[in-house]
Design a protein around this motif. Structure first.
Motif, PDB file in Angstrom:
ATOM      1  N   LEU B 424       7.115 128.535  42.133  1.00 27.54           N
ATOM      2  CA  LEU B 424       7.725 129.680  41.562  1.00 27.54           C
ATOM      3  C   LEU B 424       6.934 129.920  40.158  1.00 27.54           C
ATOM      4  O   LEU B 424       7.002 130.925  39.595  1.00 27.54           O
ATOM      5  N   ALA B 425       6.222 128.753  39.689  1.00 24.47           N
ATOM      6  CA  ALA B 425       6.064 128.657  38.343  1.00 24.47           C
ATOM      7  C   ALA B 425       4.663 129.775  37.918  1.00 24.47           C
ATOM      8  O   ALA B 425       3.900 129.799  38.961  1.00 24.47           O
ATOM      9  N   ASN B 426       4.691 130.209  36.838  1.00 21.31           N
ATOM     10  CA  ASN B 426       3.725 131.121  36.355  1.00 21.31           C
ATOM     11  C   ASN B 426       2.552 130.126  35.856  1.00 21.31           C
ATOM     12  O   ASN B 426       1.428 130.778  35.657  1.00 21.31           O
ATOM     13  N   ALA B 427       2.915 129.202  35.065  1.00 16.80           N
ATOM     14  CA  ALA B 427       2.091 128.271  34.284  1.00 16.80           C
ATOM     15  C   ALA B 427       2.632 126.851  34.545  1.00 16.80           C
ATOM     16  O   ALA B 427       3.708 126.575  34.691  1.00 16.80           O
ATOM     17  N   LYS B 428       1.589 126.055  34.080  1.00 11.40           N
ATOM     18  CA  LYS B 428       2.081 124.704  34.173  1.00 11.40           C
ATOM     19  C   LYS B 428       2.785 124.058  32.693  1.00 11.40           C
ATOM     20  O   LYS B 428       2.710 125.002  31.754  1.00 11.40           O
ATOM     21  N   SER B 429       3.720 123.515  33.007  1.00  7.27           N
ATOM     22  CA  SER B 429       4.579 123.079  31.871  1.00  7.27           C
ATOM     23  C   SER B 429       4.283 121.529  31.252  1.00  7.27           C
ATOM     24  O   SER B 429       4.370 121.254  30.191  1.00  7.27           O
ATOM     25  N   ILE B 430       4.040 120.605  32.297  1.00  8.47           N
ATOM     26  CA  ILE B 430       3.770 119.160  31.987  1.00  8.47           C
ATOM     27  C   ILE B 430       2.665 119.138  30.691  1.00  8.47           C
ATOM     28  O   ILE B 430       3.103 118.175  29.702  1.00  8.47           O
ATOM     29  N   PRO B 431       1.622 119.402  30.948  1.00 12.13           N
ATOM     30  CA  PRO B 431       0.460 119.437  30.135  1.00 12.13           C
ATOM     31  C   PRO B 431       0.754 119.799  28.733  1.00 12.13           C
ATOM     32  O   PRO B 431       0.289 119.205  27.665  1.00 12.13           O
ATOM     33  N   VAL B 432       1.442 120.870  28.601  1.00  8.89           N
ATOM     34  CA  VAL B 432       1.975 121.463  27.453  1.00  8.89           C
ATOM     35  C   VAL B 432       2.801 120.490  26.759  1.00  8.89           C
ATOM     36  O   VAL B 432       2.540 120.094  25.395  1.00  8.89           O
ATOM     37  N   ALA B 433       3.841 119.983  27.397  1.00 10.40           N
ATOM     38  CA  ALA B 433       4.909 118.949  26.614  1.00 10.40           C
ATOM     39  C   ALA B 433       4.052 117.826  26.359  1.00 10.40           C
ATOM     40  O   ALA B 433       4.076 117.236  25.384  1.00 10.40           O
ATOM     41  N   GLU B 434       2.855 117.398  27.030  1.00 12.63           N
ATOM     42  CA  GLU B 434       2.114 116.413  26.754  1.00 12.63           C
ATOM     43  C   GLU B 434       1.508 116.358  25.470  1.00 12.63           C
ATOM     44  O   GLU B 434       1.199 115.505  24.681  1.00 12.63           O
ATOM     45  N   SER B 435       0.678 117.513  25.164  1.00 15.69           N
ATOM     46  CA  SER B 435      -0.043 117.752  24.077  1.00 15.69           C
ATOM     47  C   SER B 435       0.630 117.792  23.110  1.00 15.69           C
ATOM     48  O   SER B 435       0.149 117.368  22.002  1.00 15.69           O
ATOM     49  N   ILE B 436       1.804 118.500  23.119  1.00 16.76           N
ATOM     50  CA  ILE B 436       2.782 118.321  21.900  1.00 16.76           C
ATOM     51  C   ILE B 436       3.511 117.060  21.543  1.00 16.76           C
ATOM     52  O   ILE B 436       3.239 116.679  20.364  1.00 16.76           O
TER      53      ILE B 436
END
Lengths: 161, 553
Positions: B424-436
């Motif tokens: 369902l996702a439009n975008a990745k979320s895990i890599p963003v969490a990691e970069s933050i």
């Protein structure tokens, strides 16, 4: 084609025939009247014989309650198996309005819904195909214990355990 | 911990048989895919990006060590040896084969677990405070009520084909709401009335997704014996009147908003008067029976270890940090509640390997009477640890990467699986969490920032609860490219509010810098000890917008 389940038996039909006009109503021994046609037929004509009501989910449920008295059959036509309104309709008809006649499921319902239909007060199932009807009978009792009070079991499990 | 009797076990066992039969019919081509869909969803089985995804129920987040070990075993035998803990206190496996699911369910049933109604348009897992039963300020333990709701909602014949999914949460703390009850279809707040009787304040119509709304109160005091009949009345009104023409407008929140809470409430009352005295009215015997299962923790008579702990904290800065963020007060003297962090930088938030699950099971038995909880922040809780054993527990957790001392900070990110796994996702979320997380790796800095909820969802379905993060991040798709929209001011607690969107979205690379700028504004503006959310509420979005969207010189 045996696709009607009545009294838990598979049969061809039990005589009810959908009618589309006053003329057909007069000619039929067991007319099944679409809910929208009731007004057109009028109470004088309807008083002449027993008839069943064919209710679609988009019809007015409050008006159905007002129209229900001693009719021997109400058919809830499933427009789509995912539309679960008839489960509540049937339950309320039994629970609030003490309706004692036959409540039949018809249209696009799945055999896998048979157990829940019975538990909500349905008493006959007009299945889509004979295969569906056989499946419905085969699977309806797989889960035999239930937590809730329903139309087959008046007391919830917590009052019985 | 609720323990199944022969009835409970029979229901779960028969449900496995039922699902096996359905799966066989589907695989034999006798059951159409569109008809198998609602049947498999009601057993937690999605067909996902790479493979089916199976969501296993963890009723109100409570598990035993035995159940956790079985989960590890199943993940190793039928999956890739790790699982994901969700924001609704459940467990997801991302790679099972459809053919194996009946066998997985049979394995789970052997330890009183199941996947019933973890998905689909039906009543989902009832959630609650991860510290239920040990919170000093709760009205009473909410878990027996969650269990009563679980039984009532399990395979309910009338509510299996609702307009849309339906979620219920219960909170009993008087000062905090760790269950986000105002963002559930029904939120139940346990309260006491003037006569000192316990009951429920009832909220209805909250939810996230495309139209985030806080629930509205429809009953200020519902007597406890009326709980089930009242819930049944709400569900009846929803089942008949909820919209079915548009899945994005089908949740009860849309119905309540369109109808107005007064009219909705009147309809519920009309139903309720007809069934209130019926057989579903709860009995004192049943309430007492269920409650007995939640008093099984045996506490020794202990004193608080204030001095000993102070010494240990003085001697170890790392232990001190962990105590400050990961250990919570307990109603019982000498005990504490410990949060095991599943937010180690470099690992997907909420994920745990089979080895970690087994270690946590062992430690739960050694230190916390064999029980553990899943929190909606996707961490694990040991609720009953002796204060005298905190240091030893910490050492083991620290050696195994489960003692990140960041609970409740910016780096305790709530995050859905996102585009890496979810269809369902439009975008990745895990890599963003990691970069933050990598950007904010300085612990002293994180501590200084204090309580800060960062929630990330990969799409509008909002599994990462982005609307109610103090900082919310939503992945959006723009012409095939992934961008991230930022909102500020969301609050999942008693202040229940939905965050406001800051402005145009950012690329993944920009995200750590954007968050840093937001933090900079906060630090410059805060009063001593003032939390982030309070500064956002006080200042509004303007100064944050100004900084984040300022043109570079």
């Amino acid at each position: 084609m045996q696709k009607l389940i009545k009294n838990l038996q598979l049969i061809d039909n039990d005589g009810w025939l959908e009618v589309a006009s006053a003329e057909e109503f007069e000619q039929s021994a067991q007319p099944l009247v679409p809910f929208k046609l009731l007004d057109e037929l009028g109470s004088d004509l309807l008083a002449t014989k027993d008839y069943g009501i064919l209710f679609e989910v988009s019809d007015d449920y409050e008006a159905l309650i007002a129209a229900i008295s001693t009719q021997p059959l109400v058919v809830f036509e499933f427009e789509k198996f995912a539309d679960g309104r008839p489960f509540t309709f049937a339950r309320e008809l039994r629970e609030y309005h003490q309706y004692k006649g036959d409540i039949r499921a018809s249209g696009d319902f799945m055999p896998d819904q048979a157990a829940f239909l019975y538990r909500c007060g349905f008493s006959s199932l007009q299945c889509r195909t004979e295969q569906d009807a056989q499946t419905a009978l085969a699977v309806k009792d797989i889960v035999s214990v239930n937590y809730q009070a329903d139309m087959e079991q008046a007391e919830p499990l917590f009052r019985r355990r | 911990m609720y323990v199944y009797d022969s009835y409970d076990q029979q229901i779960v066992d028969q449900r496995v048989v039922q699902f096996k039969e359905q799966t066989e019919r589907y695989l034999a081509g006798q059951l159409a895919a569109e008809e198998f869909l609602p049947l498999r969803l009601q057993n937690g089985l999605y067909v996902q990006r790479h493979a089916p995804m199976l969501r296993i129920a963890v009723p109100y987040g409570l598990m035993t060590a035995t159940q956790l070990r079985k989960t590890a075993d199943v993940s190793r035998r039928f999956d890739k040896g790790y699982v994901h803990f969700t924001t609704r206190q459940n467990i997801q496996m991302n790679w099972p084969a459809l053919e194996d699911v009946p066998e997985i369910l049979a394995e789970l049933a052997s330890v009183q677990m199941h996947a019933i109604q973890t998905s689909g348009n039906c009543i989902r897992n009832t959630t609650t405070d991860q510290f239920a039963g040990v919170v000093p300020d709760e009205v009473e333990d909410p878990r027996p009520w969650c269990e009563i709701i679980r039984q009532w909602s399990t395979l309910h014949p009338e509510f299996a084909f609702l307009p849309r999914k339906f979620k219920i949460a219960v909170n009993a703390s008087q000062s905090e709401d760790r269950a986000a009850i105002r963002f559930h279809d029904i939120g139940l707040q346990m309260v006491k009335n003037d006569q000192d009787e316990v009951g429920f304040k009832v909220y209805v119509g909250g939810g996230l997704g495309r139209t985030p709304l806080a629930g509205q109160e429809i009953n200020s005091f519902l007597a406890k014996q009326d709980l089930i009949t009242y819930l049944e009345s709400i569900l009846r009104v929803y089942n008949v009147h909820g919209r079915r023409d548009n899945k994005y407008k089908a949740r009860i929140k849309i119905l309540v908003k369109a109808m107005g809470v007064d009219k909705f409430s009147a309809l519920v009352d009309k139903e309720w008067q007809q069934i209130r005295q019926g057989s579903n009215q709860l009995t004192d015997a049943e309430i007492a029976r269920v409650k007995t299962f939640f008093t099984g923790i045996h506490y020794e008579t202990l004193a608080d270890q204030t001095e000993a702990l102070a010494t240990q904290r003085f001697e170890s800065a790392a232990f001190d940090k962990w105590m400050a963020r990961n250990v919570d007060a307990h109603k019982q003297p000498g005990y504490a509640a410990v949060t095991l962090s599943l937010k180690r930088v470099g690992y997907p938030p909420g994920d745990a390997t089979a080895e970690q699950l087994e270690l946590m099971a062992d430690l739960a038995e050694q230190y916390s009477q064999g029980e553990l909880r899943v929190s909606h922040q996707q961490n694990i809780i040991f609720s009953d640890v002796k204060q005298s054993e905190l240091f030893a527990l910490w050492q083991t957790l620290d050696a195994n990467g489960l003692a990140e001392p960041t609970v409740g900070t910016l780096n305790d990110v709530i995050c859905c699986p996102g585009g890496d796994y979810c269809a369902l996702a439009n975008a990745k979320s895990i890599p963003v969490a990691e970069s933050i997380q990598e950007h904010f790796s300085d612990l002293d800095y994180l501590f200084d920032l204090g309580d800060l909820d960062l929630n990330i969802s990969g799409c509008m379905n909002a599994c990462g609860h982005h609307h109610i993060g103090h900082i919310g991040v939503l992945g959006v798709d723009k012409k095939g490219e992934e961008f991230y929209q930022v909102s500020l001011g969301g609050d999942s607690g008693v202040g229940a509010q939905v965050g406001k969107i800051l402005g145009p979205s950012f690329s993944a690379e920009e995200m750590p810098t954007v968050i840093q700028k937001i933090i900079d504004v906060y630090i410059a503006a805060r009063e001593p000890e003032e939390p982030f959310i309070s500064v956002v509420n006080r200042l509004g979005l303007a100064p944050f917008k100004e900084r984040v969207y300022a043109k570079a010189n």
